[in-house]
Write an enzyme that holds these catalytic residues in place. Structure first.
Site, PDB file in Angstrom:
ATOM      1  N   GLY A 137       0.810  -1.212   0.000  1.00  0.00           N
ATOM      2  CA  GLY A 137       0.000   0.000   0.000  1.00  0.00           C
ATOM      3  C   GLY A 137       0.840   1.256   0.000  1.00  0.00           C
ATOM      4  O   GLY A 137       1.838   1.382  -0.728  1.00  0.00           O
ATOM      5  N   CYS A 138       0.453   2.201   0.841  1.00  0.00           N
ATOM      6  CA  CYS A 138       1.144   3.490   0.902  1.00  0.00           C
ATOM      7  C   CYS A 138       2.579   3.363   1.392  1.00  0.00           C
ATOM      8  O   CYS A 138       3.414   4.215   1.088  1.00  0.00           O
ATOM      9  CB  CYS A 138       0.373   4.450   1.807  1.00  0.00           C
ATOM     10  SG  CYS A 138      -1.291   4.861   1.208  1.00  0.00           S
ATOM     11  N   ALA A 139       2.882   2.305   2.151  1.00  0.00           N
ATOM     12  CA  ALA A 139       4.246   2.114   2.647  1.00  0.00           C
ATOM     13  C   ALA A 139       5.208   1.715   1.541  1.00  0.00           C
ATOM     14  O   ALA A 139       6.430   1.755   1.728  1.00  0.00           O
ATOM     15  CB  ALA A 139       4.264   1.052   3.748  1.00  0.00           C
TER      16      ALA A 139
END
Length: 371
Positions: A137-139
């Site tokens: 995801g955003c990581a």
């Protein structure tokens, strides 16, 4: 030492403002019992506008997962190469100079990965390594930087290409009416970013250390339900509070490097929302201004998932970068709850050594440079 060069960033041409988003929510969800709460949460994100892959009328229409994933593949192939070419130009390299491509995305699926198509299409060498990452995801923006750093540490002469392609609007689900999903409909935007990490030379952030941290017992706080209609985003109301356990992880990483995370020169942080940045400012004891690049991304583009960290870094370049050898922290946060973190110094290509001892050190490390 591997240097992360200037990222290139592109956002689609269709724009939706926050006012238009709020008006749409009032129209589509007029009878929703928690609409006032959802509207208030959307307004508090600080997002002023977002860029969408398709016009809003098409974005709101769900033609099925197969159609959406086909759009993802077609648009990625149409848009990513130009961004890569700009990143290569900024790093003063060619496709043939790249040894590994780290490709991150959580908004569509391809197998083979887009990396295989890029190698066949853009004159990358056939022995270019591929590292596609689809589930962070955003990581994943921070993870891409870290995996590129690991590769360049293992192979000091190598160059890595990082690509983040996120079409969050393709994950819109009209039947998901939870407050968290309504909020995400007003928070996420679409964007593509690419950056080169040079094993030798280059202007940018010379990375010195990286690390990861997973907050225990939070695996279902940010997640996907994968259904026949595609990816259904799950966002727990406790997510904004995760900076309290994550700030110590950032401090620990810096401490391992004999740095103080509360006293660095620049911070490039994933902007999941204003509460994330406000809490990190509080727990790291740094001024809110330290996260100005991340806030600018959030304001102008919304949350563009894994591309946020690269866009925030691009804004730092656009501001003129930092003083030579300035110390900084880069971090991305996402499902797990996971933090991907790295430390580095600002460096300028071909700078004149400050001291005679530094010149001697360079010559000892790289005897091939002696004429």
């Amino acid at each position: 030492m591997a240097t992360l060069c200037r990222p290139a960033v592109s956002v689609p041409e269709h724009v939706i403002t926050m006012q238009e988003t709020l008006d749409l929510a009032r129209s589509i969800h007029a009878d929703h019992p928690q609409l006032p709460l959802a509207l208030r949460l959307m307004e508090n994100t600080g997002v002023q506008k977002r860029h969408l892959l398709r016009p809003i009328e098409e974005t709101l229409r769900h033609d099925g997962f197969e159609v959406r994933n086909r759009i993802y593949e077609e648009e990625a192939k149409a848009r990513v190469p130009a961004v890569i070419n700009r990143a290569l130009e900024d790093a003063e390299l060619r496709a043939q100079d790249i040894d590994v491509i780290v490709y991150v995305s959580c908004t569509g699926f391809m197998m083979p990965s887009l990396t295989a198509w890029l190698i066949n299409t853009m004159d990358f060498r056939s022995d270019t390594r591929q590292i596609p990452i689809a589930q962070l995801g955003c990581a994943a923006g921070g993870a891409a930087i870290n995996r590129a750093h690991d590769f360049c540490t293992a192979y000091p002469e190598a160059n890595a290409l990082i690509v983040a392609c996120e079409f969050c609007s393709l994950c819109y689900q009209p039947t998901d009416l939870g407050v968290g999903n309504l909020l995400s409909n007003g928070l996420f935007g679409d964007g593509i970013a690419a950056a080169v990490m040079r094993g030798r030379g280059g202007t940018g952030v010379a990375l010195e250390r990286n690390g990861s941290y997973l907050v225990p017992e939070t695996v279902d706080w940010i997640a996907y339900d994968v259904r026949s209609t595609g990816f259904h985003f799950k966002l727990d109301k406790r997510v904004p509070g995760t900076m309290e356990p994550l700030a110590p992880a950032l401090m620990e990483l810096a401490g391992q490097h004999d740095w103080d995370a509360t006293d660095l020169d620049f911070y490039i942080i994933h902007a999941g929302g204003p509460r994330i940045l406000d809490d990190l400012s509080k727990y790291l004891k740094v001024p809110a201004e330290a996260f100005r690049f991340s806030r600018a991304t959030l304001t102008e583009y919304g949350n563009i998932a894994s591309a946020v960290v690269l866009d925030a870094l691009r804004r730092m370049f656009d501001e003129g970068g930092a003083e030579d050898t300035a110390r900084g922290l880069l971090a991305g946060f996402g499902p797990g709850i996971t933090a991907e973190m790295s430390l580095g110094r600002w460096t300028v290509a071909d700078r004149v050594p400050d001291t005679a001892s530094e010149l001697v050190s360079d010559l000892v490390e790289e005897p091939s440079r002696v004429g």
